[in-house]
Design a protein around this motif. Structure first.
Motif, PDB file in Angstrom:
ATOM      1  N   PHE A 141       1.043 118.203 -75.730  1.00  0.00           N
ATOM      2  CA  PHE A 141       2.467 118.536 -75.617  1.00  0.00           C
ATOM      3  C   PHE A 141       2.773 119.809 -76.415  1.00  0.00           C
ATOM      4  O   PHE A 141       3.511 120.686 -75.949  1.00  0.00           O
ATOM      5  N   GLU A 142       2.214 119.876 -77.607  1.00  0.00           N
ATOM      6  CA  GLU A 142       2.441 121.061 -78.447  1.00  0.00           C
ATOM      7  C   GLU A 142       1.972 122.317 -77.725  1.00  0.00           C
ATOM      8  O   GLU A 142       2.660 123.344 -77.715  1.00  0.00           O
ATOM      9  N   ARG A 143       0.806 122.244 -77.113  1.00  0.00           N
ATOM     10  CA  ARG A 143       0.273 123.397 -76.390  1.00  0.00           C
ATOM     11  C   ARG A 143       1.162 123.755 -75.193  1.00  0.00           C
ATOM     12  O   ARG A 143       1.249 124.924 -74.804  1.00  0.00           O
ATOM     13  N   ALA A 144       1.820 122.743 -74.625  1.00  0.00           N
ATOM     14  CA  ALA A 144       2.708 122.983 -73.477  1.00  0.00           C
ATOM     15  C   ALA A 144       4.084 123.487 -73.902  1.00  0.00           C
ATOM     16  O   ALA A 144       4.922 123.788 -73.047  1.00  0.00           O
ATOM     17  N   GLY A 145       4.323 123.543 -75.222  1.00  0.00           N
ATOM     18  CA  GLY A 145       5.572 124.124 -75.706  1.00  0.00           C
ATOM     19  C   GLY A 145       6.688 123.147 -75.954  1.00  0.00           C
ATOM     20  O   GLY A 145       7.852 123.559 -76.098  1.00  0.00           O
ATOM     21  N   ILE A 146       6.391 121.842 -76.002  1.00  0.00           N
ATOM     22  CA  ILE A 146       7.408 120.839 -76.283  1.00  0.00           C
ATOM     23  C   ILE A 146       6.926 119.899 -77.378  1.00  0.00           C
ATOM     24  O   ILE A 146       5.729 119.785 -77.637  1.00  0.00           O
ATOM     25  N   GLU A 147       7.867 119.230 -78.023  1.00  0.00           N
ATOM     26  CA  GLU A 147       7.551 118.197 -79.000  1.00  0.00           C
ATOM     27  C   GLU A 147       8.018 116.861 -78.426  1.00  0.00           C
ATOM     28  O   GLU A 147       9.187 116.733 -78.039  1.00  0.00           O
ATOM     29  N   VAL A 148       7.127 115.914 -78.352  1.00  0.00           N
ATOM     30  CA  VAL A 148       7.456 114.610 -77.775  1.00  0.00           C
ATOM     31  C   VAL A 148       7.418 113.554 -78.872  1.00  0.00           C
ATOM     32  O   VAL A 148       6.437 113.452 -79.618  1.00  0.00           O
ATOM     33  N   ARG A 149       8.489 112.798 -78.970  1.00  0.00           N
ATOM     34  CA  ARG A 149       8.604 111.737 -79.966  1.00  0.00           C
ATOM     35  C   ARG A 149       9.026 110.441 -79.275  1.00  0.00           C
ATOM     36  O   ARG A 149       9.801 110.473 -78.310  1.00  0.00           O
ATOM     37  N   PHE A 150       8.555 109.323 -79.783  1.00  0.00           N
ATOM     38  CA  PHE A 150       9.034 108.030 -79.308  1.00  0.00           C
ATOM     39  C   PHE A 150      10.332 107.686 -80.028  1.00  0.00           C
ATOM     40  O   PHE A 150      10.422 107.799 -81.256  1.00  0.00           O
ATOM     41  N   GLY A 151      11.326 107.243 -79.257  1.00  0.00           N
ATOM     42  CA  GLY A 151      12.626 106.898 -79.829  1.00  0.00           C
ATOM     43  C   GLY A 151      12.626 105.584 -80.577  1.00  0.00           C
ATOM     44  O   GLY A 151      13.576 105.278 -81.317  1.00  0.00           O
ATOM     45  N   ALA A 152      11.591 104.779 -80.397  1.00  0.00           N
ATOM     46  CA  ALA A 152      11.467 103.487 -81.073  1.00  0.00           C
ATOM     47  C   ALA A 152      10.037 103.027 -80.918  1.00  0.00           C
ATOM     48  O   ALA A 152       9.252 103.613 -80.166  1.00  0.00           O
ATOM     49  N   LYS A 153       9.678 101.980 -81.628  1.00  0.00           N
ATOM     50  CA  LYS A 153       8.370 101.373 -81.475  1.00  0.00           C
ATOM     51  C   LYS A 153       8.422 100.318 -80.385  1.00  0.00           C
ATOM     52  O   LYS A 153       9.426  99.611 -80.239  1.00  0.00           O
ATOM     53  N   TYR A 154       7.338 100.211 -79.646  1.00  0.00           N
ATOM     54  CA  TYR A 154       7.259  99.201 -78.588  1.00  0.00           C
ATOM     55  C   TYR A 154       7.491  97.796 -79.149  1.00  0.00           C
ATOM     56  O   TYR A 154       8.110  96.947 -78.505  1.00  0.00           O
ATOM     57  N   SER A 155       7.052  97.558 -80.366  1.00  0.00           N
ATOM     58  CA  SER A 155       7.175  96.235 -80.981  1.00  0.00           C
ATOM     59  C   SER A 155       8.616  95.852 -81.291  1.00  0.00           C
ATOM     60  O   SER A 155       8.892  94.694 -81.610  1.00  0.00           O
ATOM     61  N   GLN A 156       9.548  96.790 -81.193  1.00  0.00           N
ATOM     62  CA  GLN A 156      10.945  96.497 -81.491  1.00  0.00           C
ATOM     63  C   GLN A 156      11.681  95.832 -80.328  1.00  0.00           C
ATOM     64  O   GLN A 156      12.855  95.475 -80.454  1.00  0.00           O
ATOM     65  N   ARG A 157      11.015  95.622 -79.207  1.00  0.00           N
ATOM     66  CA  ARG A 157      11.683  95.025 -78.046  1.00  0.00           C
ATOM     67  C   ARG A 157      12.129  93.595 -78.309  1.00  0.00           C
ATOM     68  O   ARG A 157      11.497  92.857 -79.063  1.00  0.00           O
ATOM     69  N   ASN A 158      13.201  93.194 -77.654  1.00  0.00           N
ATOM     70  CA  ASN A 158      13.547  91.773 -77.579  1.00  0.00           C
ATOM     71  C   ASN A 158      12.676  91.202 -76.459  1.00  0.00           C
ATOM     72  O   ASN A 158      12.731  91.691 -75.334  1.00  0.00           O
TER      73      ASN A 158
END
Length: 286
Positions: A28-45
């Motif tokens: 992603f960095e090489r493609a010119g964007i920064e990608v972040r997860f908005g939450a952890k998968y384990s936080q699901r109900n």
């Protein structure tokens, strides 16, 4: 130089694997964007029946995530009903199996599931694939699904005997086979990448190009990346114990109008779509 941030709402690790790889290996960095997860998968109900109350949909609708992936049918459903204007960008790289597992020896083939509730997560891949698989051998009236929740919970229900059969994906197919379950039915399906309307054409192309390259890396040496997926089992399945047969990764696919229409008409036939959406409204242009 500051890079545009694209926030991702988490899905099951087996489907998000190209995102993990692209993030951790700098694609992603090489493609010119920064990608972040908005939450952890384990936080699901684990048991929400309303799709829009689930973590990935809720984060997206609240503007806390810009993209997420899910099954093709759900991609249509969520985009059709999104208050934020979600659209399907493309069909995702992950081509996964959804398997119906049983431990009951009286259930050996799909026909044995007549009238037997199959544990699913409502309006996800487990739900849609179960209907699609079983309608080839059973009258629709004999197909019964039961909302149980996320795959961990479905697998637990199988172990405890509260569900005689459940639909699950990896790593729970491999875990089930390890722990005494057997396959009753297997079907492969693609999913959809859903995006927010504000992402630019350049950001969309950068995101898709990076996950394409990640998919190539995964398929070149899948064993190297299985630990991302088996982590979901909390040590019950080692990476080396996960099969290579029930998921594969390829380049994203453009979501063409003919395919969309066929899928949408099938959803309507089950009462799972309103009948008001069309390709131009639901699918984004690349």
């Amino acid at each position: 130089m500051d890079r545009p941030i694209v926030s991702v709402s988490p899905n099951n690790p087996v489907f998000d694997l190209p995102i993990y790889v692209a993030r951790d290996e700098g694609l992603f960095e090489r493609a010119g964007i920064e990608v972040r997860f908005g939450a952890k998968y384990s936080q699901r109900n684990p048991s929400d029946a309303d799709p829009f109350k689930r973590l990935k949909e809720a984060l997206f609708e609240q503007g806390q995530a810009d993209v997420y992936n899910l099954c093709e049918w759900a991609g249509i459903d969520r985009s059709e009903h999104s208050a934020r204007g979600a659209q399907v960008l493309a069909l995702r790289p992950a081509v996964g199996a959804q398997a119906i597992l049983a431990m009951d020896r009286n259930i050996q083939e799909p026909r044995d599931l007549a009238g037997v509730p199959v544990g699913i997560n409502d309006r996800t891949g487990s739900h849609y694939t179960t209907l699609q698989s079983l309608e080839g051998v059973l009258p629709r009236a004999d197909i019964v699904v039961e909302h149980v929740g996320v795959p961990e919970r479905r697998y637990q229900a199988l172990q405890e005997g509260t569900s005689r059969a459940v639909a699950v994906m990896e790593p729970f197919i491999s875990l089930g086979l390890k722990e005494g379950a057997h396959l009753v039915d297997v079907t492969f399906y693609r999913g959809a990448e859903v995006i927010a309307p504000h992402l630019s054409a350049e950001q969309r192309a950068a995101y898709l190009g990076a996950i394409n390259e990640a998919a190539d890396r995964i398929m070149a040496d899948f064993d190297r990346y299985k630990h991302y997926v088996t982590e979901q089992t909390k040590g019950a399945l080692a990476p080396r114990e996960m099969s290579s047969h029930f998921v594969r990764y390829t380049h994203y696919r453009v979501y063409e109008a003919q395919r969309f229409q066929q899928v949408y008409e099938w959803m309507r036939s089950w009462g799972l779509a309103s009948g008001e959406a069309d390709h131009a409204k639901v699918v984004a242009s690349l």
